[in-house]
Every structure is written in C-alpha cells, then in structure tokens.
Design a protein around this motif. Structure first.
Motif: not given
Length: 119
Positions: A10-13, A84-87, A116-117
C-alpha cells in the motif's frame, strides 16, 4: 521456469514501490520477462517487458516505471497513481517481439502481488 513475485503493498499517490520477479534457480537470459497487471473487474493488461537487452513499456507507465534485470527482474514504479492499483503478475516466455505485450506469448507466470495506491 518458476517465478516468484514480491514487493507489492500500500502506498500513497505519488509514492514509489519496487516489484521483483525471480526464479528460484539461475535465471535464463533467453527468456523475455514481462509485468502485467489486472485491476478489479478489468482484463489483464501489459505493463512492461525486458527482452534481449531492450525494454518495452505501455504508454500509461512510460516515464514513471522502469524495468531492469540482474539476477531477478525488477519493476521500479515511481509517481504512482490510484489507477495503478492492481494485482501485478510477472511472466516469462519467448514471445515474438511484435507481440511482446500479449499475455499469450508467456507460458510461465508468477503468483500476483497486490499494489494499492491510495489517493
């Protein structure tokens, strides 16, 4: 070729993550290695590939993502966006270069790693 993908989270935009894809044994440079991603409810899409010393990127990640190769294949992802959130999946194969972005050219897939963004 068995592949092991790692590095999701998990990362912030605007943040960065690095994904890695490694075979458990010595990597075979004859293989092309690519990253694909699949967001919820969407089809799997090409992200980047490295083949015969050259790199290939989808337009949506050019200038933000960098694929590289040493004993593993890495995907450095900068300036991440919520979309960009995806597997993310790594894949190895020997596709023809004109079809390098097609998942059909890759016969070996790693397990996915979730990116996860948050906005």
């Amino acid at each position: 070729v068995q592949l092991q993908a790692s590095g999701g989270g998990l990362v912030q935009a605007g943040g960065s993550l690095t994904l890695s894809c490694a075979p458990p044994e010595r990597p075979d440079s004859r293989y092309s290695v690519a990253w694909f991603r699949q967001a919820a409810g969407k089809e799997r899409e090409f992200v980047a590939a490295i083949a015969r010393g050259r790199t290939y990127y989808d337009d949506s990640v050019k200038g933000r993502f960098t694929i590289s190769r040493d004993n593993a294949v890495h995907l450095q992802m900068n300036n991440l966006r919520p979309e960009d959130t995806a597997v993310y999946y790594c894949a190895a194969g020997r596709p023809i270069l004109s079809a390098i972005s097609s998942p059909l050219g890759y016969g070996n897939w790693g397990q996915g790693t979730l990116v996860t963004v948050s906005s």
